[in-house]
Design a protein around this motif. Structure first.
Motif, PDB file in Angstrom:
ATOM      1  N   ILE A 132      -8.416  -4.390   5.421  1.00  0.00           N
ATOM      2  CA  ILE A 132      -7.647  -5.052   4.359  1.00  0.00           C
ATOM      3  C   ILE A 132      -7.626  -6.542   4.664  1.00  0.00           C
ATOM      4  O   ILE A 132      -7.237  -6.968   5.754  1.00  0.00           O
ATOM      5  N   GLY A 133      -8.059  -7.343   3.714  1.00  0.00           N
ATOM      6  CA  GLY A 133      -8.098  -8.793   3.879  1.00  0.00           C
ATOM      7  C   GLY A 133      -7.991  -9.466   2.532  1.00  0.00           C
ATOM      8  O   GLY A 133      -7.787  -8.820   1.503  1.00  0.00           O
ATOM      9  N   ASN A 134      -8.153 -10.788   2.515  1.00  0.00           N
ATOM     10  CA  ASN A 134      -8.112 -11.568   1.271  1.00  0.00           C
ATOM     11  C   ASN A 134      -6.740 -11.525   0.608  1.00  0.00           C
ATOM     12  O   ASN A 134      -6.649 -11.685  -0.595  1.00  0.00           O
ATOM     13  N   THR A 135      -5.684 -11.268   1.360  1.00  0.00           N
ATOM     14  CA  THR A 135      -4.358 -11.146   0.734  1.00  0.00           C
ATOM     15  C   THR A 135      -3.432 -12.286   1.107  1.00  0.00           C
ATOM     16  O   THR A 135      -2.283 -12.298   0.671  1.00  0.00           O
ATOM     17  N   GLY A 136      -3.904 -13.206   1.931  1.00  0.00           N
ATOM     18  CA  GLY A 136      -3.039 -14.311   2.357  1.00  0.00           C
ATOM     19  C   GLY A 136      -1.887 -13.832   3.228  1.00  0.00           C
ATOM     20  O   GLY A 136      -0.831 -14.438   3.240  1.00  0.00           O
ATOM     21  N   GLY A 137      -2.094 -12.720   3.929  1.00  0.00           N
ATOM     22  CA  GLY A 137      -1.066 -12.188   4.816  1.00  0.00           C
ATOM     23  C   GLY A 137      -0.065 -11.274   4.137  1.00  0.00           C
ATOM     24  O   GLY A 137       0.810 -10.718   4.776  1.00  0.00           O
TER      25      GLY A 137
ATOM     26  N   ALA B 284       2.332   0.585   1.390  1.00  0.00           N
ATOM     27  CA  ALA B 284       1.972  -0.820   1.546  1.00  0.00           C
ATOM     28  C   ALA B 284       1.057  -0.915   2.758  1.00  0.00           C
ATOM     29  O   ALA B 284       1.344  -0.339   3.806  1.00  0.00           O
ATOM     30  N   LEU B 285      -0.052  -1.625   2.597  1.00  0.00           N
ATOM     31  CA  LEU B 285      -1.030  -1.752   3.671  1.00  0.00           C
ATOM     32  C   LEU B 285      -1.004  -3.184   4.187  1.00  0.00           C
ATOM     33  O   LEU B 285      -1.129  -4.121   3.403  1.00  0.00           O
ATOM     34  N   ARG B 286      -0.848  -3.344   5.480  1.00  0.00           N
ATOM     35  CA  ARG B 286      -0.788  -4.688   6.049  1.00  0.00           C
ATOM     36  C   ARG B 286      -2.198  -5.266   6.161  1.00  0.00           C
ATOM     37  O   ARG B 286      -3.180  -4.527   6.272  1.00  0.00           O
TER      38      ARG B 286
END
Length: 169
Positions: free
Chosen positions: A99-104, A121-123
């Motif tokens: 999981i990435g591209n979410t700005g944290g 919810a996925l961190r």
């Protein structure tokens, strides 16, 4: 003539509150002079013009069952039918994403692509097993994944990055 008529109406309307103010105390005095009814009055009591009688029994079936009647026996629950064999869970494709591209902020795991109910919810940085990929018209790519805890759901392809693209933390 019209002005005279209007003047009379205005005086009459202004006079009504004055009349009420002056007459109201007299009305209360008059109400106080009425004797109260006492329970010891010896006057005759009114008798009812008619009397309700008990319903006459009929030879037909009663409209309602008596309360003492025992209820009918309860049916036993049906035996569960042999259902279809449980569908096997999709096996991982061997591909893994992060999981990435979410700005944290992280991402939402959904029961179905686009409008499915949120499951978890996925961190950001969480690595997931890919089960399937699907392209949804108007919404882009969606990825069916399984979390390390075994929860399966869908994430948007925008946050599903190949594990090689993951930045070390």
């Amino acid at each position: 003539m019209l002005n005279l008529f209007k003047g009379i109406i205005i005086l009459a309307l202004l006079g009504v509150p004055l009349l009420v103010i002056t007459a109201l105390p007299r009305l209360f005095e008059l109400a106080g002079t009425v004797p109260a009814l006492s329970s010891a009055s010896t006057g005759p009591l009114p008798t009812p013009a008619f009397r309700l009688t008990d319903p006459t029994p009929t030879a037909g079936r009663a409209r309602f069952a008596p309360v003492v009647e025992t209820p009918p026996p309860t049916l036993s629950p049906p035996q569960p039918a042999a259902g279809p064999a449980a569908t096997p869970h999709p096996s991982p494709t061997g591909e893994r994403i992060v999981i990435g591209n979410t700005g944290g902020v992280g991402a939402v795991l959904r029961s179905e692509p686009v409008t499915g109910r949120p499951l978890a919810a996925l961190r950001e940085g969480l690595i997931l097993d890919v089960l399937e990929r699907r392209s949804v018209t108007g919404s882009g790519d969606w990825v069916h994944v399984r979390t390390p805890e075994g929860v399966e759901g869908w994430v948007t392809g925008l946050v599903a990055l190949p594990t090689a693209a993951a930045t070390p933390r």
